[in-house]
Design a protein around this motif. Structure first.
Motif, PDB file in Angstrom:
ATOM      1  N   ALA A   1       0.831  -1.210   0.000  1.00 19.09           N
ATOM      2  CA  ALA A   1       0.000   0.000   0.000  1.00 19.09           C
ATOM      3  C   ALA A   1       0.868   1.263   0.000  1.00 19.09           C
ATOM      4  O   ALA A   1       0.630   2.195   0.757  1.00 19.09           O
ATOM      5  N   GLY A   2       1.896   1.302  -0.816  1.00 14.93           N
ATOM      6  CA  GLY A   2       2.748   2.499  -0.896  1.00 14.93           C
ATOM      7  C   GLY A   2       4.129   2.270  -0.328  1.00 14.93           C
ATOM      8  O   GLY A   2       4.929   1.536  -0.892  1.00 14.93           O
ATOM      9  N   TRP A   3       4.385   2.893   0.839  1.00 11.32           N
ATOM     10  CA  TRP A   3       5.712   2.839   1.445  1.00 11.32           C
ATOM     11  C   TRP A   3       5.604   2.430   2.900  1.00 11.32           C
ATOM     12  O   TRP A   3       4.662   2.784   3.588  1.00 11.32           O
ATOM     13  N   LYS A   4       6.605   1.715   3.383  1.00 13.19           N
ATOM     14  CA  LYS A   4       6.674   1.278   4.777  1.00 13.19           C
ATOM     15  C   LYS A   4       7.952   1.826   5.387  1.00 13.19           C
ATOM     16  O   LYS A   4       9.038   1.681   4.817  1.00 13.19           O
ATOM     17  N   GLU A   5       7.834   2.460   6.546  1.00 14.43           N
ATOM     18  CA  GLU A   5       9.012   2.987   7.234  1.00 14.43           C
ATOM     19  C   GLU A   5       9.795   1.833   7.861  1.00 14.43           C
ATOM     20  O   GLU A   5       9.210   0.920   8.451  1.00 14.43           O
ATOM     21  N   VAL A   6      11.132   1.898   7.725  1.00 13.58           N
ATOM     22  CA  VAL A   6      12.027   0.886   8.295  1.00 13.58           C
ATOM     23  C   VAL A   6      13.213   1.603   8.953  1.00 13.58           C
ATOM     24  O   VAL A   6      13.510   2.744   8.610  1.00 13.58           O
ATOM     25  N   PRO A   7      13.909   0.944   9.878  1.00 13.40           N
ATOM     26  CA  PRO A   7      15.079   1.566  10.492  1.00 13.40           C
ATOM     27  C   PRO A   7      16.173   1.834   9.452  1.00 13.40           C
ATOM     28  O   PRO A   7      16.488   0.964   8.634  1.00 13.40           O
ATOM     29  N   PHE A   8      16.756   3.025   9.498  1.00 15.04           N
ATOM     30  CA  PHE A   8      17.789   3.394   8.536  1.00 15.04           C
ATOM     31  C   PHE A   8      18.951   2.413   8.551  1.00 15.04           C
ATOM     32  O   PHE A   8      19.403   1.964   7.499  1.00 15.04           O
ATOM     33  N   GLU A   9      19.448   2.073   9.722  1.00 10.90           N
ATOM     34  CA  GLU A   9      20.639   1.219   9.828  1.00 10.90           C
ATOM     35  C   GLU A   9      20.427  -0.126   9.136  1.00 10.90           C
ATOM     36  O   GLU A   9      21.293  -0.598   8.407  1.00 10.90           O
ATOM     37  N   ASN A  10      19.264  -0.729   9.343  1.00  9.93           N
ATOM     38  CA  ASN A  10      18.967  -2.028   8.710  1.00  9.93           C
ATOM     39  C   ASN A  10      18.934  -1.897   7.184  1.00  9.93           C
ATOM     40  O   ASN A  10      19.495  -2.728   6.473  1.00  9.93           O
ATOM     41  N   GLU A  11      18.268  -0.866   6.698  1.00 11.49           N
ATOM     42  CA  GLU A  11      18.140  -0.689   5.255  1.00 11.49           C
ATOM     43  C   GLU A  11      19.485  -0.315   4.633  1.00 11.49           C
ATOM     44  O   GLU A  11      19.826  -0.770   3.553  1.00 11.49           O
ATOM     45  N   TRP A  12      20.264   0.515   5.325  1.00 14.35           N
ATOM     46  CA  TRP A  12      21.588   0.883   4.823  1.00 14.35           C
ATOM     47  C   TRP A  12      22.462  -0.362   4.656  1.00 14.35           C
ATOM     48  O   TRP A  12      23.147  -0.532   3.649  1.00 14.35           O
ATOM     49  N   LYS A  13      22.419  -1.266   5.632  1.00 15.69           N
ATOM     50  CA  LYS A  13      23.196  -2.504   5.552  1.00 15.69           C
ATOM     51  C   LYS A  13      22.747  -3.345   4.361  1.00 15.69           C
ATOM     52  O   LYS A  13      23.576  -3.896   3.648  1.00 15.69           O
ATOM     53  N   ARG A  14      21.435  -3.425   4.131  1.00 15.97           N
ATOM     54  CA  ARG A  14      20.929  -4.214   3.006  1.00 15.97           C
ATOM     55  C   ARG A  14      21.351  -3.589   1.682  1.00 15.97           C
ATOM     56  O   ARG A  14      21.848  -4.277   0.795  1.00 15.97           O
ATOM     57  N   VAL A  15      21.189  -2.285   1.574  1.00 18.22           N
ATOM     58  CA  VAL A  15      21.483  -1.578   0.328  1.00 18.22           C
ATOM     59  C   VAL A  15      22.970  -1.641  -0.008  1.00 18.22           C
ATOM     60  O   VAL A  15      23.346  -1.823  -1.168  1.00 18.22           O
ATOM     61  N   THR A  16      23.822  -1.524   0.981  1.00 20.23           N
ATOM     62  CA  THR A  16      25.256  -1.531   0.731  1.00 20.23           C
ATOM     63  C   THR A  16      25.854  -2.937   0.647  1.00 20.23           C
ATOM     64  O   THR A  16      27.017  -3.092   0.293  1.00 20.23           O
ATOM     65  N   GLY A  17      25.055  -3.951   0.981  1.00 14.02           N
ATOM     66  CA  GLY A  17      25.554  -5.317   0.954  1.00 14.02           C
ATOM     67  C   GLY A  17      26.315  -5.693   2.202  1.00 14.02           C
ATOM     68  O   GLY A  17      27.033  -6.689   2.222  1.00 14.02           O
TER      69      GLY A  17
END
Length: 81
Positions: free
Chosen positions: A63-79
């Motif tokens: 349903a659009g966008w879901k807020e997530v913790p920055f640190e977790n997403e940064w780790k996923r995005v950077t590998g």
């Protein structure tokens, strides 16, 4: 066909710089702003990091966008997860 939401094409780095040192920001390309989110792409993984004007991080959801913790997403995005 439905009209597409307005998209901003002027780079905006302030939001990402709230979380990262300037030297770490070079790992990202600013792509665009849409739906109130800045879209940054990691240069190696090609994954997107999306931040709102207050620095909150979001991922796509049913349903659009879901807020997530920055640190977790940064780790996923950077590998680095």
């Amino acid at each position: 066909m439905q009209p597409q939401p307005a998209q901003q094409l002027l780079p905006h780095w302030t939001t990402l710089e709230r979380h990262l040192k300037p030297l770490d920001c070079v790992d990202f390309m600013w792509m665009f702003q849409r739906d109130g989110l800045e879209h940054y792409k990691h240069v190696e993984t090609r994954r997107y990091l999306r931040l709102d004007k207050d620095g909150r991080c979001y991922v796509p959801a049913d349903a659009g966008w879901k807020e997530v913790p920055f640190e977790n997403e940064w780790k996923r995005v950077t590998g680095r997860a």
